[in-house]
Design a protein around this motif. Structure first.
Motif, PDB file in Angstrom:
ATOM      1  N   THR A   1       0.864  -1.183   0.000  1.00 33.11           N
ATOM      2  CA  THR A   1       0.000   0.000   0.000  1.00 33.11           C
ATOM      3  C   THR A   1       0.903   1.237   0.000  1.00 33.11           C
ATOM      4  N   PRO A   2       0.341   2.428  -0.222  1.00 28.27           N
ATOM      5  CA  PRO A   2       1.194   3.627  -0.220  1.00 28.27           C
ATOM      6  C   PRO A   2       1.943   3.764   1.100  1.00 28.27           C
TER       7      PRO A   2
ATOM      8  N   ASP B   1       6.424   8.409   0.126  1.00 29.50           N
ATOM      9  CA  ASP B   1       5.768   8.770  -1.129  1.00 29.50           C
ATOM     10  C   ASP B   1       6.065   7.735  -2.200  1.00 29.50           C
TER      11      ASP B   1
ATOM     12  N   ARG C   1       5.056   3.811  -3.477  1.00 33.35           N
ATOM     13  CA  ARG C   1       4.218   2.623  -3.357  1.00 33.35           C
ATOM     14  C   ARG C   1       4.927   1.509  -4.095  1.00 33.35           C
TER      15      ARG C   1
ATOM     16  N   ASP D   1       7.736   0.264  -8.845  1.00 36.83           N
ATOM     17  CA  ASP D   1       7.287   1.140  -7.765  1.00 36.83           C
ATOM     18  C   ASP D   1       6.634   2.372  -8.377  1.00 36.83           C
ATOM     19  N   ARG D   2       5.848   3.025  -7.554  1.00 37.10           N
ATOM     20  CA  ARG D   2       5.326   4.339  -7.938  1.00 37.10           C
ATOM     21  C   ARG D   2       5.885   5.356  -6.961  1.00 37.10           C
TER      22      ARG D   2
ATOM     23  N   ASP E   1       5.701   9.226  -5.980  1.00 33.40           N
ATOM     24  CA  ASP E   1       4.820  10.393  -6.172  1.00 33.40           C
ATOM     25  C   ASP E   1       3.807  10.129  -7.280  1.00 33.40           C
ATOM     26  N   GLY E   2       3.339   8.905  -7.349  1.00 31.22           N
ATOM     27  CA  GLY E   2       2.295   8.562  -8.311  1.00 31.22           C
ATOM     28  C   GLY E   2       2.799   8.166  -9.687  1.00 31.22           C
ATOM     29  N   ALA E   3       4.078   8.386  -9.956  1.00 31.96           N
ATOM     30  CA  ALA E   3       4.618   8.056 -11.282  1.00 31.96           C
ATOM     31  C   ALA E   3       5.417   6.759 -11.212  1.00 31.96           C
TER      32      ALA E   3
END
Lengths: 291, 195
Positions: free
Chosen positions: A191-192, A196, A198, A230-231, A233-235
């Motif tokens: 989970t996140p 920052d 995931r 991995d992500r 910061d969402g990227a």
């Protein structure tokens, strides 16, 4: 069959003595470590493990080198003959060598792990030959947060993921003394987390064969892992994820009725990890005590 | 306190304990500066120059390995992990300096490279303005370019304790003593010393 008969006679002769002996109660002489043993009600096992691994991250002049030692304390309790609850807490010591030969040494807590194992199929109560179990677990973000150096960021070399990571899997064990085989497949869905980041979904599998003619035995195995990206910061982080395959070999031994030792060397034989990640040889030593 | 309580206390103490120790590695201090600022100076040909501005927009400073020192473009930036690595605005006429700390990997280094690039500022890469022999002077270069300055001797860095100091001096007073583009003249008046 002779072993089974002896165990049965022992059980008849002195039930209390038999209960005090884990092997006798299980009805199988196979040496097992925490997580793959044959559960019986109120079986409690304590374990202490020491693990060393090496990892390189990055390419060329930006390569970081990690040497990690983990000391893992664990306890497993079979609440019933079907359910086994376990907890593991690692202490982690790391040495990170930066490209300019700077060194950082860290010591702290790693991510604790809670697991529940439920026996889904058992062909017989005493001395089972086939055991199929389901595994559910959580990795908890108890790892010490190592301050990131402004000039040398290493979020992927923390002592823990910093996130709650659920685990689900299945484990099959075949006991046919002196032979035994364990096969496990599991998936971890992070989970996140607090960095920052995931983590990518990770699929893991292992097959392990053990030959144990006496109170000592040998084992060989194959471990594999496929990690998603991995992500950050969402990227998606293009320098994360990939696949790795290990070959392992080692030995197990029993001292007395309730003390088990295991030593394993794992060598990565196929590596396809992104971002210049390279794993090195890993060493593992474990002591397990039935109490 | 009971024995169990003491054990629990000791256990929690151990797990709560954490520490980090850091030992620095190779670090190279780099200073980029002009000649001491003066209101006016004379060229080799005897012409009086009053420099109002001699601006360089610098995107990064690089210590370059010997095996890649002569290749074009950025091949082996040793400061890739360095925080605060540009962009800077350096006005040689105003006596400005840039102090940078590089953290190079072990190796043999032969050149210091200054990446002159004004794009981060939305400006030209280099600009000269002032008066020369009584006439207004304006000269600039829009495109990025590199100043590649060979070190007096190869720099061998192989020990975590290596701390070389490099000083790059771009003597703006001599810019008018050479022929060529501004980039070529900047290259000719740049010298580096190491200690």
């Amino acid at each position: 069959m002779r072993t089974l008969a002896i165990v049965g006679l022992l059980l008849l002769a002195d039930a209390s003595a038999a209960e005090a002996c884990s092997t006798c109660t299980v009805g199988d002489p196979t040496i097992t470590v925490v997580g793959v043993g044959q559960p019986y009600r109120n079986r409690v096992r304590l374990s202490a493990g020491a693990r060393q691994r090496r990892e390189r991250v990055g390419l060329g002049t930006e390569r970081l080198e990690l040497l990690e030692h983990r000391f893992e304390l664990g306890v497993a309790w079979a609440a019933t003959e079907r359910w086994v609850l376990s907890a593991m807490l690692p202490l982690v010591q790391q040495r990170v060598r930066y490209p300019n030969l700077a060194e950082e040494r860290r010591f702290g807590l790693g991510d604790a792990e809670l697991r529940a194992r439920v026996v889904l199929y058992r062909d017989r109560t005493l001395a089972p030959r086939h055991l199929l179990s389901g595994i559910l677990g959580l990795e908890l973000p108890t790892g010490t947060r190592v301050p990131e150096r402004d000039d040398q960021v290493t979020y992927d070399l923390q002592t823990g993921s910093g996130s709650v990571d659920p685990i689900a899997g299945v484990l099959y064990s075949r006991f046919a003394a002196p032979h035994s085989v364990h096969a496990m497949a599991a998936v971890v869905v992070p989970t996140p987390g607090r960095y920052d980041v995931r983590g990518g979904t990770s699929g893991r599998a292992l097959v392990r064969y053990q030959w144990q003619p006496r109170s000592v035995g040998l084992e060989v195995g194959v471990d594999g892992r496929i990690d998603g990206m991995d992500r950050v910061d969402g990227a998606l982080d293009a320098d994360s994820g990939g696949a790795i395959l290990w070959l392992s070999a080692g030995g197990v031994a029993r001292a007395g009725d309730d003390l088990v030792f295991r030593v394993v060397v794992s060598v990565p034989v196929v590596q396809s990890l992104r971002g210049g990640h390279r794993e090195g040889v890993a060493l593992l030593g474990t002591v397990v005590l039935d109490v | 306190m009971s024995e169990r309580g003491r054990f629990l206390g000791a256990f929690l103490g151990v797990v709560a304990l954490h520490c980090v120790a850091y030992e620095p590695g190779i670090e190279a201090e780099v200073r980029v500066a002009g000649a001491p600022a003066t209101v006016a100076f004379y060229t080799g040909g005897g012409e009086r120059v009053e420099l109002e501005e001699a601006v360089l927009h610098i995107d990064g400073v690089e210590l370059r390995r010997c095996e890649t020192a002569w290749t074009l473009g950025s091949v082996a930036r040793a400061h890739e992990l360095e925080l605060g690595n540009g962009p800077w605005r350096l006005d040689l006429a105003g006596g400005g300096t840039i102090d940078e700390s590089l953290i190079p990997a072990p190796g043999r280094y032969c050149a210091l490279v200054v990446h002159v690039d004004g794009r981060a500022f939305g400006s030209v890469s280099a600009r000269l303005s002032g008066r020369m022999a009584g006439a207004t002077m304006n000269e600039s270069i829009a495109d990025p370019f590199d100043l590649v300055i060979v070190l007096p001797a190869p720099l061998e860095l192989d020990d975590p304790g290596d701390r070389p100091m490099l000083e790059l001096r771009i003597d703006q007073r001599k810019l008018f003593d050479h022929e060529g583009t501004l980039a070529e003249r900047l290259q000719r008046v740049a010298t580096v010393s190491a200690r």
